[in-house]
Enzyme design. Structure first.
Site, PDB file in Angstrom:
ATOM      1  N   GLU A 154      11.007  -4.516 -11.034  1.00  0.00           N
ATOM      2  CA  GLU A 154      12.422  -4.568 -11.387  1.00  0.00           C
ATOM      3  C   GLU A 154      12.729  -5.826 -12.192  1.00  0.00           C
ATOM      4  O   GLU A 154      12.351  -6.931 -11.797  1.00  0.00           O
ATOM      5  CB  GLU A 154      13.297  -4.588 -10.123  1.00  0.00           C
ATOM      6  CG  GLU A 154      13.134  -3.381  -9.221  1.00  0.00           C
ATOM      7  CD  GLU A 154      13.992  -3.481  -7.969  1.00  0.00           C
ATOM      8  OE1 GLU A 154      14.446  -2.434  -7.482  1.00  0.00           O
ATOM      9  OE2 GLU A 154      14.218  -4.601  -7.473  1.00  0.00           O
ATOM     10  N   CYS A 155      13.425  -5.673 -13.281  1.00  0.00           N
ATOM     11  CA  CYS A 155      14.003  -6.758 -14.067  1.00  0.00           C
ATOM     12  C   CYS A 155      12.981  -7.865 -14.374  1.00  0.00           C
ATOM     13  O   CYS A 155      12.164  -7.717 -15.272  1.00  0.00           O
ATOM     14  CB  CYS A 155      15.231  -7.308 -13.358  1.00  0.00           C
ATOM     15  SG  CYS A 155      16.408  -8.127 -14.466  1.00  0.00           S
TER      16      CYS A 155
END
Length: 461
Positions: A329-330
């Protein structure tokens, strides 16, 4: 199950009013009195919860009705607050601010858990008008249990007296007033406060605690919390018994530390053994794992150190090529790319598991809640499944190749776009999800890890 959960919501007029500072000070003051205090943060924020944990000594949890849904939110609150003497919930932005239609606003959450609300008002540049602000917030929605205010950044005793007299005339209780002090300012950067994983500023917490004890009526707040209405008809907690143990490595250090406590616990409930490792400091992945999770954080602030750790980067690249289930994620998405370009324009080599470059910008690229449809079968779900997520980043992708895995819709604007990358058993994107709100995603990822079966000795070369 008990139903008299003492609790308070610390809300604010707007972001930057000082609610995180005051919440941290209050948590420390309650802990100092020997109380078992449990803290929470409304919304998807990862950083403020770290300051809560530093002040209280206990893991802080998020209460987000978009990411996990109302019933699961209630379940999380009941499960995590059962053993606490008092629960303190810090709001997000202004009291009535949230996603589209006020979803997951502090006001909405306060009503879901039926908690008294204290409004923090930054009175630095106002006098009697602060009372008018308080009145407006109280009257805007009378279904909220608006209990009173805390004034912040006052200049003098006369300043306080002026506002308190106006509040008294309106029947609004003031629980205290904090005077301006630059020593209370917590360090910030482009996504908000600096995480406590990088900056455990206990001195600041001690100073804020002393100010709260001196300038806020803590006893009155405790009494108010104890008078919270009973929580009736709340769901019972779900305690799944794991059948088998699945080892999943989770990146966690100064560069990667954006994880929801209850999200990881959702994996553990389903038989996962989480093994933390550091992309900054460890040269190898943990042995005998059958899955890898790399969460968000600030890889851009540690890009040189991440680049320097060539052995681990090479192992993660090989693991991805050999089909190890990977979910990122991210910040983790950025780390898996070939290069990362920082704010100064300097390029650093990353893992290369995804062909592409992440570049930092001086402009916020996106922030808000997202609904994401999975486009093709992958390690976290089947084509057509929809998951709820949140995005917040200053970086953007350059020349990222690979199969797009999500069709996203921003909930505030309705704008649709394609996002994320799927490559073999790797799924990575800018989206942040909460496994407690997406249990099927957790189950699918665990099933993919079980099918992979682990690799002996952790050797992916």
């Amino acid at each position: 199950m008990k139903n008299n959960f003492p609790r308070l919501v610390i809300a604010a007029v707007q972001s930057g009013s000082g609610k995180t500072t005051i919440t941290a000070g209050l948590l420390a003051a309650l802990k100092k009195r020997g109380l078992d205090v449990q803290s929470y943060k409304v919304g998807p924020d990862y950083i403020d919860t770290g300051w809560h944990t530093l002040a209280s000594g206990k893991i802080s949890h998020n209460l987000d009705s978009w990411l996990v849904g109302e019933e699961k939110l209630k379940e999380i609150f009941i499960e995590t607050s059962t053993c606490a003497d008092i629960s303190i919930i810090e709001g997000v932005m202004g009291l009535y601010d949230g996603g589209r239609g006020g979803v997951s606003s502090t006001a909405e959450i306060s009503k879901l858990i039926n908690a008294p609300v204290i409004l923090v008002i930054d009175a630095k540049s106002m006098g009697t008008s602060a009372a008018a602000v308080a009145l407006g917030f109280r009257e805007f929605d009378r279904t909220i249990n608006f209990a009173g205010v805390i004034l912040n950044r006052l200049g003098s005793d006369s300043h306080k007296k002026m506002i308190v007299e106006a509040l008294d005339n309106l029947g609004i209780k003031c629980f205290g007033a904090i005077k301006r002090n630059d020593e209370f300012i917590l360090p910030e950067r482009h996504l908000g406060l600096v995480p406590t994983a990088e900056n455990k500023n206990l001195d600041a917490i001690k100073k804020i605690c002393a100010a709260v004890e001196e300038q806020i009526d803590v006893d009155a707040l405790i009494d108010l919390a104890k008078k919270s209405p009973p929580l009736e008809n709340f769901p019972k907690t779900l305690n799944l018994k794991p059948k088998t143990l699945t080892k999943i490595a989770v990146a966690k250090d100064e560069a990667f530390n954006f994880y929801y406590g209850e999200s990881l616990k959702e994996l553990e409930r389903r038989g996962v053994e989480i093994i933390f490792f550091s992309p900054l400091n460890d040269e190898k992945l943990p042995e005998n794992i059958c899955g890898l999770i790399i969460g968000g954080g600030f890889p851009e602030m540690f890009a040189a150190r991440l680049e320097k750790n060539k052995k681990l980067r090479a192992e993660i690249f090989s693991a991805a090529e050999n089909g190890l289930p990977i979910f990122a994620e991210c910040g983790g998405f950025m780390y898996l790319m070939k290069n990362l370009i920082d704010f100064d324009g300097k390029s650093f080599e990353m893992c290369g598991a995804i062909c592409g470059t992440a570049i930092m910008t001086n402009k916020l690229q996106t922030v808000g809640y997202v609904e994401a449809e999975i486009l093709n079968d992958c390690v976290i779900g089947k084509a057509g499944e929809k998951i709820r997520a949140h995005e917040f980043h200053f970086s953007k992708e350059l020349e990222t190749s690979g199969e797009k895995i999500f069709k996203c819709k921003r909930m505030r604007t309705g704008k649709e776009y394609f996002a994320g990358v799927k490559k073999k058993n790797l799924v990575a994107s800018y989206l942040h999800i909460h496994f407690a709100g997406c249990p099927s995603t957790a189950e699918n990822f665990i099933d993919a890890c079980k099918k992979f079966g682990g690799v002996l000795n952790g050797n992916y070369q």
